[in-house]
Design an enzyme around this catalytic site. Sequence first.
Site, short mmCIF file in Angstrom:
data_model
loop_
_atom_site.label_atom_id
_atom_site.label_comp_id
_atom_site.label_asym_id
_atom_site.label_seq_id
_atom_site.Cartn_x
_atom_site.Cartn_y
_atom_site.Cartn_z
N HIS A 156 0.70 -1.35 -0.05
CA HIS A 156 0.05 -0.03 -0.11
C HIS A 156 0.74 1.22 0.13
O HIS A 156 0.27 2.36 -0.25
CB HIS A 156 -0.95 -0.03 1.38
N ASP A 201 -0.28 -7.28 1.41
CA ASP A 201 0.14 -5.93 1.47
C ASP A 201 1.83 -6.17 1.67
O ASP A 201 2.61 -5.43 2.24
CB ASP A 201 -0.15 -5.24 2.65
N GLY A 203 4.02 6.08 8.99
CA GLY A 203 5.29 5.97 8.49
C GLY A 203 6.18 4.88 8.79
O GLY A 203 7.25 4.71 8.43
N ASN A 204 5.71 3.99 10.01
CA ASN A 204 6.16 2.74 10.16
C ASN A 204 5.94 1.62 9.10
O ASN A 204 6.51 0.68 9.11
CB ASN A 204 5.90 1.94 11.46
N SER A 205 5.15 1.95 8.00
CA SER A 205 4.69 1.33 7.24
C SER A 205 5.81 0.59 6.25
O SER A 205 6.55 1.32 5.69
CB SER A 205 3.79 1.93 5.94
N LEU A 244 -8.80 -24.31 -4.56
CA LEU A 244 -9.70 -25.59 -4.62
C LEU A 244 -10.97 -25.67 -5.09
O LEU A 244 -11.42 -26.31 -5.91
CB LEU A 244 -9.70 -26.22 -3.02
N GLY A 245 -11.71 -24.30 -4.64
CA GLY A 245 -12.81 -24.01 -5.50
C GLY A 245 -14.11 -24.63 -4.39
O GLY A 245 -14.84 -25.35 -4.81
#
Length: 512
Positions: free
Chosen positions: A145, A175, A250-252, A304-305
């Site tokens: 992100h 992410d 900001g730690n992302s 798998l479905g």
Amino acid sequence: MRVHARGVAVGVLLGLVACRKDTEEPPPSTATSAPKPTEPPPLPTGRAVALASVAPLVASVSPAVVNVEVRLGAPTPGETKDTPWGGDGPSPFGGLPFDGPPFGDAPEDPLSPFEAPSPFAPPVREGIGSGFIIDARGLVLTNHHLVEGAEAIQVQLADGRDLEARVLGSDPLTDVAVLQLERLDGGKPLPVVRLGDSDALRVGDWVLAIGNPYGLTSSTSLGILAAKERDIAAGPFDDFLQTDAAINPGNSGGPLFNLSGEVVGINTAIAGEGSGIGFAVPSNLVKSLLPQLEKKGAVTRGWLGLMVQDMTPDLGEALGAPVREGAVITDVTAETAAARAGLRPDDIIVAADGQPIDSAGALTRLVAQKPPGAELTLALYRDAKKRDVKATLGTRPDLEGVAKKEPAVGGSQRPAEHRVGLSLMDMDPALAESQELPPSGALVTEVAPASMAEHAGLLPGMVVVEAENKPVRGAKDVVTALRKAKPGESVLLRVALPGGALELRALTVPEK
């Protein structure tokens, strides 16, 4: 109000006690009332001594933690402010139990009333986050992100070096993003850290977060692992580590370390502001994604479905099965791996390839980590009898509508001469049916203002079905045609409009 009043009352009571102690005379001293001397408590040993200071640990790992500055393109019409993935529609991280995106690393709205935008260029946004180097070749891990839609990425190292980077691979459903540093100085090696075993962490273990909160470079915080396997409704594969180490915007993309200096998580989300609850993507999940992200740029998952739900004691009793945990099949999609393997509704899956399955989420995550074509052995209960079933996995479809877009032509991954201001993605069959569009082709998702694409009359929602009189199966075919064209040449495109009408467009590749 009740808590506040109680706090005042306690404060008054303590004040009165203190006042009393000051005014009362001490009792007369006697030999019998004198306290006996006691031995000092023994000093802690081992890891407890190390926790007297984490300075040596910080010094050893912090050089590999980097600041990531991202230059983003202009917001698309209707885009919500401070939403890194943009748009008003559902994001892969929608529905989080806190306001806004995981960290809100995007800046304030560039169209603020205090600064008018230039009429000659689209507004530019910037984001600031964190990352860490995992390979001396210049591989950096961070959050999807943070770098989604980036036109330029700058990475600042702790030693002062400032390097350009490009997105090597990215996975919106977890992410996670991998960056490649550019123009490396061959004479100066890069500091690196390694990924550890997140499964070995215990709730209560110490963890260390380093990052760039609010632009404060190389900030360090210490906390504990508060919980594991957290599902915060961020995506289909939620398996977050929860920590009370201080994590902020900001730690992302920054690392979460154990006391051995290994990265056990990528800091990704926070619950509200100042609540002391942060979430990190486990390192073992990241390790499983890395080979595909590095080689292919995206993740292809097994499928798998089937639909499953958590097993409960009540369900176990009703189904007559001697188990209390697992994943109960509620539906099987026709012509899928599950259907071909003979799986049925009410089957209770309790293990996959020998690994216990205690919930529906555990099965979903395990299957997603397997490649398409892999054979999976499922242990299950059917009619209260245990049996093994083998299934050959298919390819997971893009259920969330986050198929990897071709980067904007002329972004950080494209030559400068091909900056036509156009973003594309492969056509989605479900969207094609609902909008009466061709089932294959390249869907125009963004057109930059004042760009060559806008000049050619291209609009979001159009589908490119031919490029230079050749059929277009996906976005890559259009990019290939544009790459082959020389600067100044026009590329003939046949586009389909909503409703099915076809028109021609001539897209000129700019000189610069």
